[in-house]
Design a protein around this motif. Structure first.
Motif, short mmCIF file in Angstrom:
data_model
loop_
_atom_site.label_atom_id
_atom_site.label_comp_id
_atom_site.label_asym_id
_atom_site.label_seq_id
_atom_site.Cartn_x
_atom_site.Cartn_y
_atom_site.Cartn_z
N PRO A 42 9.17 47.74 -87.63
CA PRO A 42 10.29 47.12 -86.90
C PRO A 42 10.66 45.75 -87.46
N ALA A 43 9.68 44.99 -87.95
CA ALA A 43 10.00 43.67 -88.52
C ALA A 43 10.87 43.82 -89.76
N PHE A 44 10.60 44.82 -90.57
CA PHE A 44 11.41 45.08 -91.77
C PHE A 44 12.83 45.47 -91.36
N SER A 45 12.94 46.29 -90.33
CA SER A 45 14.27 46.69 -89.84
C SER A 45 15.06 45.49 -89.35
N LEU A 46 14.38 44.59 -88.64
CA LEU A 46 15.04 43.38 -88.15
C LEU A 46 15.44 42.47 -89.30
N LEU A 47 14.59 42.37 -90.32
CA LEU A 47 14.86 41.51 -91.47
C LEU A 47 16.11 41.93 -92.21
N HIS A 48 16.33 43.24 -92.33
CA HIS A 48 17.43 43.75 -93.14
C HIS A 48 18.60 44.28 -92.30
N ASP A 49 18.65 43.94 -91.03
CA ASP A 49 19.75 44.41 -90.18
C ASP A 49 20.94 43.46 -90.32
N THR A 96 5.52 41.63 -82.84
CA THR A 96 6.88 41.99 -83.24
C THR A 96 7.71 42.40 -82.03
N GLN A 97 7.10 43.14 -81.11
CA GLN A 97 7.81 43.55 -79.91
C GLN A 97 8.24 42.33 -79.08
N LEU A 98 7.34 41.37 -78.92
CA LEU A 98 7.68 40.16 -78.17
C LEU A 98 8.79 39.37 -78.85
N ALA A 99 8.72 39.26 -80.20
CA ALA A 99 9.73 38.51 -80.94
C ALA A 99 11.10 39.17 -80.83
N ILE A 100 11.14 40.50 -80.97
CA ILE A 100 12.41 41.22 -80.87
C ILE A 100 12.97 41.13 -79.46
N GLU A 101 12.10 41.24 -78.47
CA GLU A 101 12.55 41.14 -77.08
C GLU A 101 13.13 39.76 -76.78
N SER A 102 12.50 38.71 -77.30
CA SER A 102 13.02 37.35 -77.08
C SER A 102 14.36 37.16 -77.78
N LEU A 103 14.48 37.68 -79.00
CA LEU A 103 15.73 37.52 -79.75
C LEU A 103 16.86 38.31 -79.10
N SER A 104 16.54 39.44 -78.49
CA SER A 104 17.59 40.25 -77.87
C SER A 104 18.26 39.54 -76.69
N SER A 105 17.56 38.57 -76.10
CA SER A 105 18.14 37.79 -75.00
C SER A 105 18.95 36.60 -75.49
N ILE A 106 18.93 36.36 -76.80
CA ILE A 106 19.65 35.20 -77.37
C ILE A 106 20.97 35.60 -78.00
N ILE A 107 20.97 36.71 -78.74
CA ILE A 107 22.20 37.15 -79.41
C ILE A 107 22.91 38.18 -78.54
N PRO A 108 24.26 38.29 -78.66
CA PRO A 108 25.05 39.15 -77.76
C PRO A 108 24.70 40.63 -77.83
N SER A 109 24.58 41.19 -79.02
CA SER A 109 24.32 42.63 -79.16
C SER A 109 23.13 42.86 -80.08
N PHE A 110 22.53 44.05 -79.92
CA PHE A 110 21.31 44.33 -80.65
C PHE A 110 21.31 45.78 -81.11
N PRO A 111 20.69 46.09 -82.26
CA PRO A 111 20.65 47.47 -82.76
C PRO A 111 19.95 48.40 -81.77
N GLN A 162 23.76 43.33 -88.71
CA GLN A 162 24.33 42.94 -87.42
C GLN A 162 23.60 41.73 -86.85
N VAL A 163 22.30 41.78 -86.87
CA VAL A 163 21.49 40.66 -86.36
C VAL A 163 21.70 39.43 -87.24
N ALA A 164 21.70 39.62 -88.54
CA ALA A 164 21.88 38.49 -89.47
C ALA A 164 23.22 37.80 -89.25
N SER A 165 24.27 38.57 -89.03
CA SER A 165 25.60 37.99 -88.81
C SER A 165 25.65 37.17 -87.53
#
Length: 348
Positions: free
Chosen positions: A67-74, A32-47, A76-79
């Motif tokens: 953390p995966a649940f938080s990412l799923l229901h965030d 989950t940490q690796l996935a979130i870290e990779s996604l944070s470099s793709i989208i402009p802003s992150f929680p 800001q990330v979804a938008s």
């Protein structure tokens, strides 16, 4: 002959299971940490809370229990991901976002796979709406093929079937003058989805099949999907149907303009999982009225499309869903489902 081996005690078994559970949890947190870290470099802003989680050198449940649940229901990330998927040039060729979606689903972690499925409604919606443009959409197709391959493996070559009673014989709950045979309650095997064959590419003859299987996987996890994902799906259902005026079929026939842009063919292997997803919200609880209304509007559009195509199978399915939706909105204790309606006339 003596046995020098140590006996296995309940305490040792419990300790082994606990160690395995901790190891599995640590592995899931690391993925989950690796996935979130990779996604944070793709989208402009992150929680901020998720940024703090990935900045930790030793992630633990105390930082974020799920953390995966938080990412799923965030939202800001979804938008932000939704905006990237809806861009005019999205789905064409190699892209960091599609590579992230593909790799995240292939990680095998169920919580991370839910995040990818959350965006499936937009992926399928944009992909099917642009197929007619005959542009390469390799990014979308790579994700869809990953989902299809996952289902092909999990089903182990077996079809999805259901047992239904043989209606040619009287049931045990009805009186019959003729003697009941031994096979009166015999079950007939009905195939809902035939066995899957592995595919490495998306061809026009396989497209509906591959997308339909991906939507079946989405339906199986729909109870875990955020409301926004379901709303996106119902939005695209209306676009696919191409019917602006759901009930005014005569007006649509007179205009003869081919419907809204994005209208697509709706074979049964694609329509069936779509209707199952709609049925989940129409026949589920009514706590979210906006979601229920969106599902009902999508079903109305598909019913009008079935009328336009004179598709009897789709008419029966969409008409039944609309009737069930109406019963949910206006519950009637005196309603008898076995009563034959005399004024049910279909005009074509």
């Amino acid at each position: 002959m003596s046995d020098n081996s140590k006996p296995t005690t309940p305490s040792s078994i419990s300790s082994s299971e606990q160690t395995t559970s901790i190891s599995s949890s640590s592995d899931s947190l690391f993925k989950t940490q690796l996935a979130i870290e990779s996604l944070s470099s793709i989208i402009p802003s992150f929680p901020p809370d998720l940024l703090f989680f990935i900045s930790s050198s030793n992630p633990s449940p105390t930082l974020n229990p799920n953390p995966a649940f938080s990412l799923l229901h965030d939202p800001q990330v979804a938008s932000q991901v939704s905006s990237l998927l809806r861009q005019p040039n999205s789905g064409v060729g190699d892209n960091n976002l599609y590579r992230w979606l593909y790799d995240t689903f292939q990680s095998g972690d169920p919580n991370l796979q839910l995040i990818v499925l959350c965006f499936l409604s937009i992926i399928v919606g944009v992909y099917l709406s642009r197929v007619a443009l005959r542009k390469p959409l390799a990014g979308f197709e790579a994700v869809l093929l990953a989902l299809y391959a996952h289902e092909t493996t999990s089903r182990t070559g077996q079809p999805i079937t259901v047992n239904v009673p043989d209606l040619s014989h009287p049931s045990v709950y009805h009186e019959s003058k003729a003697p009941i045979e031994n096979n009166a309650t015999r079950l007939n095997l009905t195939v809902i989805c035939p066995s899957l064959e592995p595919h490495g590419t998306v061809r026009s003859t396989r497209r509906a099949r591959i997308v339909g299987v991906a939507l079946e996987l989405y339906y199986n996890k729909i109870s875990s999907m955020p409301i926004g994902s379901k709303m996106d799906f119902y939005e695209f259902c209306i676009v696919w149907a191409g019917q602006e005026d759901e009930w005014d079929v005569d007006k649509e026939r007179e205009s003869n303009n081919g419907g809204k842009e994005g209208r697509i063919p709706l074979p049964w292997e694609l329509l069936q999982p779509v209707l199952r997803i709609l049925g989940h919200c129409l026949m589920g609880n009514k706590k979210d009225k906006e979601l229920f209304d969106a599902a009902l509007a999508a079903c109305k559009s598909l019913y009008a499309r079935s009328m336009h195509d004179i598709n009897s199978k789709a008419l029966l399915a969409t008409g039944s869903l609309l009737r069930l939706g109406k019963m949910t909105m206006e519950p009637n204790d005196e309603y008898d489902p076995t009563e034959i309606q005399k004024s049910n006339v279909l005009t074509i």
